[in-house]
Design a protein around this motif. Structure first.
Motif, PDB file in Angstrom:
ATOM      1  N   HIS A  23       5.658   2.196 -18.659  1.00 52.20           N
ATOM      2  CA  HIS A  23       4.894   1.009 -18.293  1.00 52.20           C
ATOM      3  C   HIS A  23       4.152   0.354 -19.460  1.00 52.20           C
ATOM      4  O   HIS A  23       3.643  -0.757 -19.299  1.00 52.20           O
ATOM      5  N   LYS A  26       4.229  -3.508 -20.332  1.00 54.43           N
ATOM      6  CA  LYS A  26       4.707  -4.232 -19.158  1.00 54.43           C
ATOM      7  C   LYS A  26       3.530  -4.877 -18.418  1.00 54.43           C
ATOM      8  O   LYS A  26       2.397  -4.401 -18.481  1.00 54.43           O
ATOM      9  N   VAL A  58      -0.848  -0.893 -20.625  1.00 50.36           N
ATOM     10  CA  VAL A  58      -0.322  -1.677 -19.519  1.00 50.36           C
ATOM     11  C   VAL A  58      -1.088  -2.994 -19.446  1.00 50.36           C
ATOM     12  O   VAL A  58      -2.314  -3.010 -19.533  1.00 50.36           O
ATOM     13  N   ALA A 196       6.511 -10.163 -13.718  1.00 47.67           N
ATOM     14  CA  ALA A 196       5.840  -8.874 -13.799  1.00 47.67           C
ATOM     15  C   ALA A 196       6.763  -7.724 -13.428  1.00 47.67           C
ATOM     16  O   ALA A 196       7.675  -7.869 -12.612  1.00 47.67           O
ATOM     17  N   GLU A 197       6.485  -6.582 -14.027  1.00 44.57           N
ATOM     18  CA  GLU A 197       7.236  -5.375 -13.701  1.00 44.57           C
ATOM     19  C   GLU A 197       6.960  -4.938 -12.268  1.00 44.57           C
ATOM     20  O   GLU A 197       7.868  -4.543 -11.544  1.00 44.57           O
ATOM     21  N   ARG A 198       5.673  -5.035 -11.874  1.00 42.85           N
ATOM     22  CA  ARG A 198       5.296  -4.661 -10.515  1.00 42.85           C
ATOM     23  C   ARG A 198       4.151  -5.533 -10.015  1.00 42.85           C
ATOM     24  O   ARG A 198       3.317  -5.992 -10.790  1.00 42.85           O
ATOM     25  N   LYS A 256      10.054  -7.009 -10.377  1.00 44.37           N
ATOM     26  CA  LYS A 256      10.998  -5.908 -10.167  1.00 44.37           C
ATOM     27  C   LYS A 256      10.746  -5.157  -8.862  1.00 44.37           C
ATOM     28  O   LYS A 256      11.665  -4.880  -8.100  1.00 44.37           O
TER      29      LYS A 256
END
Length: 288
Positions: A23, A26, A58, A196-198, A256
């Motif tokens: 992470h 990210k 992060v 965004a990654e999450r 994601k």
């Protein structure tokens, strides 16, 4: 962790290394829901978790609500709160109250809390830098905004300077009208614009329950197609509708993974990102 030996603490940290590497660098957007913010001790713990994530590299973006605070002030002003499908009916006075509470009290309290524990934060609203441009979602709802444009530059600038952006979910239009934006919806749009990654949505429920009266009926993973089927079945209804809407919107726009989880569980963010345990309901684009 006072009952842990130094060796046990070191072991916990080493086990987190693969997740830290995964992470680092990210972008993770965290939506902090109004009802999950009412416990001061838990609120402080959430901010400390965010500071830890920031410290390990992060890029955290915090998007917050503040419904209970808006309700309290409206009550003091003698105004009754009314909701339709989880959205607050908002006349012009209520929109002004939302701006005052969200961009003022709630936003600055979170910034102060982060900074008092060693973090660096800058509070902004959807109005600042034209981050969120809006129009009427439904005239019957009043000044409830539908997001028509996202200008993410100000968020990227804050991240590049090493600060945690703390974003309140109000917006404006070209005429200068203020709109109250559902916090879940705003978080979905912002996460999508950031690729965004999450997107992690902290709320006061475990996730999507097949039976709302049964806490053990949690659905751990949902694809977009499965979520649409649950709309038709009536499993997703009421205040859960805008939450799931924003999950699907975020996935459609490049996020994601999206997770709805119980923000009342201590360190739920760290469990989700730095362990293989996970929490809540995870939304993914498809079964792959």
């Amino acid at each position: 962790m006072t009952d842990f030996s130094n060796q046990e603490r070191a072991e916990v940290l080493t086990q987190a290394i693969p997740y830290i590497q995964l992470h680092r660098g990210k972008i993770v957007v965290i939506k902090y829901g109004g009802n999950a913010m009412t416990n001061p001790e838990l609120k402080a713990q959430v901010m400390e978790d965010i500071i830890l994530l920031d410290a390990i590299g992060v890029k955290v973006v915090l998007v917050h609500g503040g419904g209970p605070d808006i309700n309290d002030l409206l009550k003091k002003l003698g105004k009754k709160s009314e909701f339709v499908n989880g959205l607050r009916v908002t006349d012009k006075e209520t929109a002004e109250v939302a701006q005052m509470v969200l961009a003022g009290k709630v936003n600055k309290d979170l910034v102060k809390l982060i900074q008092s524990r060693g973090g660096k934060a800058i509070g902004i609203s959807g109005i600042d830098g034209k981050l969120l441009a809006a129009d009427f979602k439904d005239k019957e709802l009043g000044y409830v905004g539908e997001i028509v444009e996202v200008n993410i530059d100000i968020v990227l600038d804050v991240l590049d300077k090493g600060y945690i952006p703390v974003i309140s979910t109000i917006a404006s239009d070209r005429e200068g009208n203020t709109y109250n934006i559902n916090g879940d919806t705003a978080a979905g749009f912002i996460a999508g614009a950031l690729n965004a990654e999450r997107l992690i949505m902290l709320t006061d429920i475990r996730g999507v329950l097949r039976d709302p009266s049964d806490e053990n009926s949690l659905i751990p993973v949902l694809t977009v197609a499965q979520a649409h089927a649950l709309y038709d079945e009536g499993v997703i209804s009421g205040g859960m509708i805008p939450k799931v809407d924003c999950c699907i919107e975020a996935l459609d726009n490049g996020v994601k993974k999206v997770i709805i989880m119980d923000g009342r569980i201590p360190h739920s963010i760290l469990m989700e990102l730095l362990t293989d345990e996970g929490a809540g309901t995870m939304f993914v684009k498809n079964e792959e």
